[in-house]
Motif scaffolding. Sequence first.
Motif, PDB file in Angstrom:
ATOM      1  N   ALA A  16       0.808  -1.175  -0.098  1.00 26.81           N
ATOM      2  CA  ALA A  16       0.062  -0.151   0.170  1.00 26.81           C
ATOM      3  C   ALA A  16       1.038   1.225  -0.095  1.00 26.81           C
ATOM      4  CB  ALA A  16      -0.855   0.021   1.088  1.00 26.81           C
ATOM      5  N   ARG A  17       2.053   1.244   0.840  1.00 25.48           N
ATOM      6  CA  ARG A  17       2.767   2.375   0.717  1.00 25.48           C
ATOM      7  C   ARG A  17       3.501   2.661  -0.660  1.00 25.48           C
ATOM      8  NH1 ARG A  17       4.509   6.907   0.637  1.00 25.48           N
ATOM      9  NH2 ARG A  17       6.271   7.364   1.394  1.00 25.48           N
ATOM     10  N   TRP A  18       3.968   1.478  -1.105  1.00 28.66           N
ATOM     11  CA  TRP A  18       4.471   1.426  -2.601  1.00 28.66           C
ATOM     12  C   TRP A  18       3.584   1.885  -3.404  1.00 28.66           C
ATOM     13  CZ3 TRP A  18       7.152  -3.726  -4.827  1.00 28.66           C
ATOM     14  CH2 TRP A  18       7.692  -3.356  -5.802  1.00 28.66           C
ATOM     15  N   ARG A  19       2.567   1.796  -3.442  1.00 30.51           N
ATOM     16  CA  ARG A  19       1.298   2.214  -4.462  1.00 30.51           C
ATOM     17  C   ARG A  19       1.074   3.761  -4.352  1.00 30.51           C
ATOM     18  NH1 ARG A  19      -3.128  -0.305  -2.535  1.00 30.51           N
ATOM     19  NH2 ARG A  19      -2.427  -2.351  -3.633  1.00 30.51           N
ATOM     20  N   GLU A  20       1.262   4.238  -3.110  1.00 24.01           N
ATOM     21  CA  GLU A  20       1.225   5.700  -2.857  1.00 24.01           C
ATOM     22  C   GLU A  20       2.414   6.442  -3.635  1.00 24.01           C
ATOM     23  OE1 GLU A  20       1.475   6.444   1.397  1.00 24.01           O
ATOM     24  OE2 GLU A  20      -0.195   5.475   1.864  1.00 24.01           O
ATOM     25  N   ILE A  21       3.587   5.777  -3.865  1.00 27.80           N
ATOM     26  CA  ILE A  21       4.583   6.236  -4.431  1.00 27.80           C
ATOM     27  C   ILE A  21       4.680   6.132  -5.966  1.00 27.80           C
ATOM     28  CG2 ILE A  21       7.162   5.952  -4.574  1.00 27.80           C
ATOM     29  CD1 ILE A  21       7.203   5.061  -1.803  1.00 27.80           C
ATOM     30  N   ASP A  22       4.047   4.949  -6.502  1.00 33.31           N
ATOM     31  CA  ASP A  22       4.013   4.733  -7.851  1.00 33.31           C
ATOM     32  C   ASP A  22       2.594   4.432  -8.235  1.00 33.31           C
ATOM     33  OD1 ASP A  22       4.270   3.600 -10.515  1.00 33.31           O
ATOM     34  OD2 ASP A  22       5.856   2.194  -9.794  1.00 33.31           O
ATOM     35  N   ALA A  23       1.916   5.036  -8.529  1.00 30.28           N
ATOM     36  CA  ALA A  23       0.474   4.943  -8.928  1.00 30.28           C
ATOM     37  C   ALA A  23       0.238   3.830 -10.158  1.00 30.28           C
ATOM     38  CB  ALA A  23      -0.192   6.296  -9.668  1.00 30.28           C
ATOM     39  N   LYS A  24       1.236   3.412 -10.759  1.00 29.40           N
ATOM     40  CA  LYS A  24       0.998   2.194 -11.865  1.00 29.40           C
ATOM     41  C   LYS A  24       1.644   1.088 -11.400  1.00 29.40           C
ATOM     42  CE  LYS A  24       2.085   5.544 -15.505  1.00 29.40           C
ATOM     43  NZ  LYS A  24       2.923   5.832 -16.528  1.00 29.40           N
ATOM     44  N   LEU A  25       1.897   1.034 -10.051  1.00 29.05           N
ATOM     45  CA  LEU A  25       2.285  -0.325  -9.634  1.00 29.05           C
ATOM     46  C   LEU A  25       1.383  -1.618 -10.052  1.00 29.05           C
ATOM     47  CD1 LEU A  25       4.381  -1.886  -7.655  1.00 29.05           C
ATOM     48  CD2 LEU A  25       3.058  -1.264  -5.707  1.00 29.05           C
ATOM     49  N   ASP A  26       0.259  -1.365  -9.333  1.00 26.21           N
ATOM     50  CA  ASP A  26      -0.870  -2.585  -9.770  1.00 26.21           C
ATOM     51  C   ASP A  26      -0.860  -2.913 -11.247  1.00 26.21           C
ATOM     52  OD1 ASP A  26      -1.620  -2.939  -7.106  1.00 26.21           O
ATOM     53  OD2 ASP A  26      -2.961  -1.246  -7.294  1.00 26.21           O
ATOM     54  N   ALA A  27      -0.917  -1.850 -12.015  1.00 29.67           N
ATOM     55  CA  ALA A  27      -0.713  -2.496 -13.701  1.00 29.67           C
ATOM     56  C   ALA A  27       0.366  -3.108 -14.101  1.00 29.67           C
ATOM     57  CB  ALA A  27      -0.818  -1.029 -14.074  1.00 29.67           C
ATOM     58  N   TYR A  28       1.570  -2.721 -13.290  1.00 24.89           N
ATOM     59  CA  TYR A  28       2.887  -3.534 -13.787  1.00 24.89           C
ATOM     60  C   TYR A  28       2.714  -4.837 -13.055  1.00 24.89           C
ATOM     61  CZ  TYR A  28       5.399   0.892 -15.000  1.00 24.89           C
ATOM     62  OH  TYR A  28       5.409   1.891 -15.546  1.00 24.89           O
ATOM     63  N   ALA A  29       2.271  -5.076 -11.999  1.00 24.25           N
ATOM     64  CA  ALA A  29       1.947  -6.447 -10.941  1.00 24.25           C
ATOM     65  C   ALA A  29       1.172  -7.299 -11.905  1.00 24.25           C
ATOM     66  CB  ALA A  29       1.654  -5.900  -9.601  1.00 24.25           C
ATOM     67  N   ALA A  30       0.066  -6.657 -12.579  1.00 20.67           N
ATOM     68  CA  ALA A  30      -0.883  -7.608 -13.250  1.00 20.67           C
ATOM     69  C   ALA A  30      -0.128  -8.159 -14.549  1.00 20.67           C
ATOM     70  CB  ALA A  30      -1.938  -6.494 -13.809  1.00 20.67           C
ATOM     71  N   LEU A  31       0.912  -7.747 -15.033  1.00 17.33           N
ATOM     72  CA  LEU A  31       1.735  -7.969 -15.973  1.00 17.33           C
ATOM     73  C   LEU A  31       2.284  -9.602 -15.745  1.00 17.33           C
ATOM     74  CD1 LEU A  31       3.181  -4.912 -17.447  1.00 17.33           C
ATOM     75  CD2 LEU A  31       0.970  -6.191 -18.311  1.00 17.33           C
TER      76      LEU A  31
END
Length: 54
Positions: A16-31
């Motif tokens: 969750a903290r990492w997601r605050e820093i990088d808004a595209k994190l979940d999109a990258y992870a979905a790959l």
Amino acid sequence: MRGRAATGGERSRLWARWREIDAKLDAYAALRSSETAVVVLESIPGASETLRGG
């Protein structure tokens, strides 16, 4: 330093903290076909003295 994989609530909190820093994190992870590791780096007590020769 020693690395270890974060698990459970710790992983959720760090993600969750990492997601605050990088808004595209979940999109990258979905790959990825597997869960993205969250690695925690911890210092090893006394290791810096050994490296310095102390």
